[in-house]
Design a protein around this motif. Sequence first.
Motif, mmCIF file in Angstrom:
data_model
loop_
_atom_site.group_PDB
_atom_site.id
_atom_site.type_symbol
_atom_site.label_atom_id
_atom_site.label_comp_id
_atom_site.label_asym_id
_atom_site.label_seq_id
_atom_site.Cartn_x
_atom_site.Cartn_y
_atom_site.Cartn_z
ATOM 1 N N VAL A 97 0.687 -1.148 0.030
ATOM 2 C CA VAL A 97 0.026 0.147 0.207
ATOM 3 C C VAL A 97 0.903 1.143 -0.052
ATOM 4 O O VAL A 97 0.672 2.155 -0.630
ATOM 5 C CB VAL A 97 -0.910 0.051 1.341
ATOM 6 C CG1 VAL A 97 -1.476 1.229 1.428
ATOM 7 C CG2 VAL A 97 -2.046 -1.111 1.254
ATOM 8 N N ALA A 98 1.966 1.332 0.857
ATOM 9 C CA ALA A 98 2.755 2.583 0.937
ATOM 10 C C ALA A 98 3.441 2.755 -0.291
ATOM 11 O O ALA A 98 3.649 3.498 -0.895
ATOM 12 C CB ALA A 98 3.801 2.252 2.123
ATOM 13 N N ARG A 99 3.859 1.504 -0.940
ATOM 14 C CA ARG A 99 4.596 1.570 -2.136
ATOM 15 C C ARG A 99 3.816 2.325 -3.407
ATOM 16 O O ARG A 99 4.094 3.324 -4.153
ATOM 17 C CB ARG A 99 5.260 0.397 -2.606
ATOM 18 C CG ARG A 99 6.388 -0.139 -1.895
ATOM 19 C CD ARG A 99 6.821 -1.444 -2.365
ATOM 20 N NE ARG A 99 7.853 -1.776 -1.581
ATOM 21 C CZ ARG A 99 8.498 -2.947 -1.632
ATOM 22 N NH1 ARG A 99 7.915 -4.071 -1.995
ATOM 23 N NH2 ARG A 99 9.518 -3.331 -0.728
ATOM 24 N N ALA A 100 2.487 1.801 -3.440
ATOM 25 C CA ALA A 100 1.497 2.228 -4.334
ATOM 26 C C ALA A 100 1.176 3.580 -4.141
ATOM 27 O O ALA A 100 1.071 4.354 -5.181
ATOM 28 C CB ALA A 100 0.624 1.264 -4.384
ATOM 29 N N LEU A 101 0.872 3.995 -2.943
ATOM 30 C CA LEU A 101 0.455 5.422 -2.610
ATOM 31 C C LEU A 101 1.561 6.335 -2.855
ATOM 32 O O LEU A 101 1.594 7.642 -3.397
ATOM 33 C CB LEU A 101 0.033 5.664 -1.113
ATOM 34 C CG LEU A 101 -1.317 4.999 -1.006
ATOM 35 C CD1 LEU A 101 -1.636 5.045 0.589
ATOM 36 C CD2 LEU A 101 -2.363 5.567 -1.764
ATOM 37 N N THR A 102 3.038 5.960 -2.641
ATOM 38 C CA THR A 102 4.253 6.487 -3.069
ATOM 39 C C THR A 102 3.993 6.866 -4.387
ATOM 40 O O THR A 102 4.601 7.951 -4.741
ATOM 41 C CB THR A 102 5.489 5.995 -2.544
ATOM 42 O OG1 THR A 102 5.153 5.747 -1.134
ATOM 43 C CG2 THR A 102 6.636 6.713 -2.771
ATOM 44 N N ALA A 103 4.207 5.861 -5.119
ATOM 45 C CA ALA A 103 3.810 6.101 -6.703
ATOM 46 C C ALA A 103 2.878 7.048 -7.260
ATOM 47 O O ALA A 103 2.989 7.770 -8.002
ATOM 48 C CB ALA A 103 3.562 4.793 -7.436
ATOM 49 N N GLY A 104 1.930 7.032 -6.161
ATOM 50 C CA GLY A 104 0.674 7.891 -6.719
ATOM 51 C C GLY A 104 1.086 9.172 -6.272
ATOM 52 O O GLY A 104 0.775 10.283 -7.280
#
Lengths: 260, 335
Positions: A97-104
């Motif tokens: 989740v943290a990786r995806a939101l960071t990408a966002g």
Amino acid sequence: MRIVVCMKQVYDPATTRISRSREEFDLRGAVKITNTPDKHALEAALRLRAAVGGEVIALSLGDAEADDVCREAIAMGADRALLISGPEVIGVTGRAVARALTAGVRYLDAVDLVLTGQVGLTDGTGSLAPRLAAELGWEVCLDAVRLAPMTDGQIEVTVACSPGVGEIVCLALPAVISVATGSERPRYAHPARIANAWAPGLVEVCSCTRLGLDAAALTADVEVGGLILPPERTRGQTIVGPTETAADELVGLLRTKRIL
Amino acid sequence: MGMDLSYLEALMGGVAAEPTTSESAGGVWVVGVEGRLDDGLLRLVGKARVLADALGAYVYLLTNGSDREAAESTIRAGADQVLLAQGSPTLTDLVSFFEPRQPEVILFPRTRVGRILGAGLAQRLDGGLCGHAADLEVDPIYRRIVAHQPVLDDAARQRMTILAAPAMAIVDTAALPAAFNEPWRSGAVADAGADWVPAAEPRPITWPQPAVTLANAAVVVAGGRGLKTVEGFALARQLAQALGGVAGGDLTALDAGWIAEEELIGLTGARIAPKLLLALGLDGDTSLFMSIQDAGLIVAVQPDPAAPIVAAADYNIHADPADFARALLERLSRA
């Protein structure tokens, strides 16, 4: 100032039941809502925008139903929303989740501040903000009750430590801040804004592939198992004996339960 | 990561190697870097000891909160090696500290610093993290850490098997059992070789809090008809003061003129949610039961075993409420 607020959809704890026989959540009557602590974060963002100007963007991750969260954020006052969706994000765990939101956040570009709620209802742990900060390499602060922007690219954060006692810390922007539920109450959306929240072009839906995330980045770091339930409430015990010994026993009991 | 066979060696007559700081990989690490060594950290060391015994590993404590004498207490609590550091680490400091050491398990206390560093470190080391653990155990088949995470306001706990390595958890130390104090344990105290920059002192601030009322009190002493006289009810007030709580009463106490209207507990009065409700001479009726649903521990002092409150209470004491209140007051003043 470009402010991103991370918002997630959770099962309403009031409608989530626990099945004792199956030792798992009983979600048959459960309703999905916007995580209320995230609304506190959005309220803080909207107040900051009113003070210094800029843009508030809601960022969410989930299935197609999470679109409701984005619409609610827009109805409350967010300018637009980004929803990271697709089959690969269903059931992802904290690290992914943290990786995806960071990408966002990187995709949204030139973000000054990321706000999160204090904790996810139902089964949250409140570790998103420090995870995001570690991924982004930004400063982080938890449990903020008040945010005050300063002129020199810093933000003054009031943090609650215990009831009535807190401390003030200054963070250099860009930063990640989790907003405590003890902060200002989230506003009610204006009916006209609710109606307009479904206008086209406000919610951008993005897949993980488009954000440059592969399947390896989204692997699970934990596996969720069954529930452990406390023993069922039984009829109370009786403390027997004369008054004096009963008083002694009660004092000992309250000590072991850490009430005294 | 292979199993640590040193215990087996010791059992077979060989000599177990003493743990060394830099060469040994693995181990169960506890990180308490807030400049203090409190009971919560000792309890966490105890939990680490239990995990390490199941894994066949050593327990390391990385702390900046103790001198050498205070470090002895952590060895009695179960640590094999205590590493003393100066200053407060940033996330980057901790990453460079742990990367060469390849720990198997890292535990943080659930404080604000522990939450920031624990979750950040898990992300940087690509580890698996349970962000809120109330208990931990080892899955003996797969040799994995299983954390118990409170859900729905601790109505239940969810098993979280930590798949990625290192296995990390941010542990609510208040939920752990008491710390070990075992003087026969031996261990080493060493310098961590880390000289971190001291953290900036934050500016303290206070703001007014709402006064403690029946609705938000942690302890409520409720009195009813069984206290018999206004002097008897005064004992309830004294007990509330001694326990740091608030006194209240039911409709019978209001009718007798012992309490003011704002001290009434019931459908027409306050709804309460204390950790402890001490019910002195309350019979209990629907109005009362509706208002005490959220109470934690209910202790009822009631001479009549057929009173409705007896079925609702966690602990019952069949005694005269006034006599019992006097006895309890005397115990509390003595303590």
